[in-house]
Design a protein around this motif. Structure first.
Motif, PDB file in Angstrom:
ATOM      1  N   ALA A 134       9.829  -3.292 -12.955  1.00 32.08           N
ATOM      2  CA  ALA A 134       9.914  -2.234 -13.949  1.00 32.08           C
ATOM      3  C   ALA A 134      11.768  -1.470 -13.361  1.00 32.08           C
ATOM      4  CB  ALA A 134       9.593  -1.084 -12.976  1.00 32.08           C
ATOM      5  N   PRO A 135      11.742  -1.173 -15.111  1.00 29.50           N
ATOM      6  CA  PRO A 135      13.290  -0.826 -15.340  1.00 29.50           C
ATOM      7  C   PRO A 135      14.029   0.144 -14.795  1.00 29.50           C
ATOM      8  CG  PRO A 135      12.684  -1.014 -17.183  1.00 29.50           C
ATOM      9  CD  PRO A 135      11.279  -0.669 -15.919  1.00 29.50           C
ATOM     10  N   MET A 136      15.140  -0.542 -13.830  1.00 34.01           N
ATOM     11  CA  MET A 136      16.048   0.612 -13.337  1.00 34.01           C
ATOM     12  C   MET A 136      16.166   1.823 -13.952  1.00 34.01           C
ATOM     13  SD  MET A 136      17.387  -1.318 -10.497  1.00 34.01           S
ATOM     14  CE  MET A 136      16.174  -2.582 -10.882  1.00 34.01           C
ATOM     15  N   GLY A 137      16.374   2.883 -13.442  1.00 34.16           N
ATOM     16  CA  GLY A 137      16.916   4.310 -14.737  1.00 34.16           C
ATOM     17  C   GLY A 137      14.908   4.917 -14.689  1.00 34.16           C
ATOM     18  N   THR A 138      13.599   4.360 -13.822  1.00 29.33           N
ATOM     19  CA  THR A 138      12.545   4.700 -13.971  1.00 29.33           C
ATOM     20  C   THR A 138      12.446   5.222 -12.776  1.00 29.33           C
ATOM     21  OG1 THR A 138      11.756   2.571 -13.809  1.00 29.33           O
ATOM     22  CG2 THR A 138      11.486   2.817 -15.948  1.00 29.33           C
ATOM     23  N   ILE A 139      11.255   5.267 -12.061  1.00 28.31           N
ATOM     24  CA  ILE A 139      10.751   6.236 -10.320  1.00 28.31           C
ATOM     25  C   ILE A 139      10.087   4.729 -10.288  1.00 28.31           C
ATOM     26  CG2 ILE A 139       9.103   7.636  -9.099  1.00 28.31           C
ATOM     27  CD1 ILE A 139       9.367   9.020 -11.857  1.00 28.31           C
ATOM     28  N   ARG A 140       9.643   3.709 -10.572  1.00 30.79           N
ATOM     29  CA  ARG A 140       8.988   2.814  -9.636  1.00 30.79           C
ATOM     30  C   ARG A 140      10.185   1.737  -9.494  1.00 30.79           C
ATOM     31  NH1 ARG A 140       3.373   1.944 -13.069  1.00 30.79           N
ATOM     32  NH2 ARG A 140       2.460   3.527 -11.588  1.00 30.79           N
TER      33      ARG A 140
END
Ligand code: ADP
Length: 196
Positions: A134-140
């Protein structure tokens, strides 16, 4: 026809998110975007309740197995050795069982979110199913590195903090499954006059 800003979605902070004290952070990220929380509650649902929440469609279950096989292939793990099979349609049901174990391991916080493209926006804020990709900046992506390759070795589901509806149809079904009409609230956020 409904206005786009009336779109609704369902999101649930999973037991790992609640236990890690991330409920507030998750709500903050949703509200910051201009999306509105219109229903919210903490609950510890039964296994049966989650069994009815997650699809029983063989295609959906096989897709769970495919996620395992994709990360096993990427990191060079042997599914047959670890799980006794390398067939997605056999791994899928195992993963679904582990998912029910995980979801009943503690309370969850369930919410309905309303706003422009709410379904897509909440999925975007959540990030990919597998936190490790999951990309940085997302919750996951910001709060976990879990992956099926690691989770399945320990015979468990991926701990990825939230569940969020994938399509408007799924959202409608999940909203009805988890909330009564009386539990849903109508109010205006002050940003509504300036943002839109
Ligand atoms: P999402 O929650 O992103 O919509 P899915 O609907 O595909 O993802 O899967 C439901 C949940 O099952 C995931 O959020 C995750 O907790 C778990 N899960 C999915 N695939 C696997 C897997 N291969 N191994 C372990 N857990 C998995």
């Amino acid at each position: 026809m409904k206005h786009p800003k009336e779109e609704r979605t369902y999101i649930m902070v999973k037991p790992d998110g609640v236990k890690r004290g991330l409920t507030g952070e998750i709500i903050r990220r949703i509200e910051q975007r201009g999306l509105k929380v219109i229903a919210l509650a903490m609950e510890k649902p039964s296994r049966d309740k989650f069994d009815g929440h997650y699809p029983k469609d063989p295609k959906w279950i096989t897709r769970l197995g495919e996620k395992t096989l994709a990360t096993y292939a990427k990191y060079g793990f042997d599914a047959k050795k670890e799980l006794g099979t390398d067939r997605a349609e056999e791994i899928g049901p195992m993963v679904r069982g582990w998912l029910l174990d995980f979801m009943t391991s503690g309370p969850v916080v369930k919410m309905i979110i309303e706003g422009v493209h709410a379904v897509d926006m909440v999925r975007k804020i959540s990030g990919d199913t597998t936190p490790a990709s999951a990309p940085m900046g997302t919750i996951r992506g910001d709060f976990s590195v879990d992956s099926p390759a690691s989770a399945n070795r320990d015979k468990r589901a991926v701990h990825n903090l939230v569940h969020a509806s994938e399509t408007p149809e799924e959202a409608e079904h999940e909203i009805k499954y988890w909330f009564t009409v009386k539990e849903i609230h109508d109010y205006k956020r002050s940003e509504e006059d300036t943002m839109f």
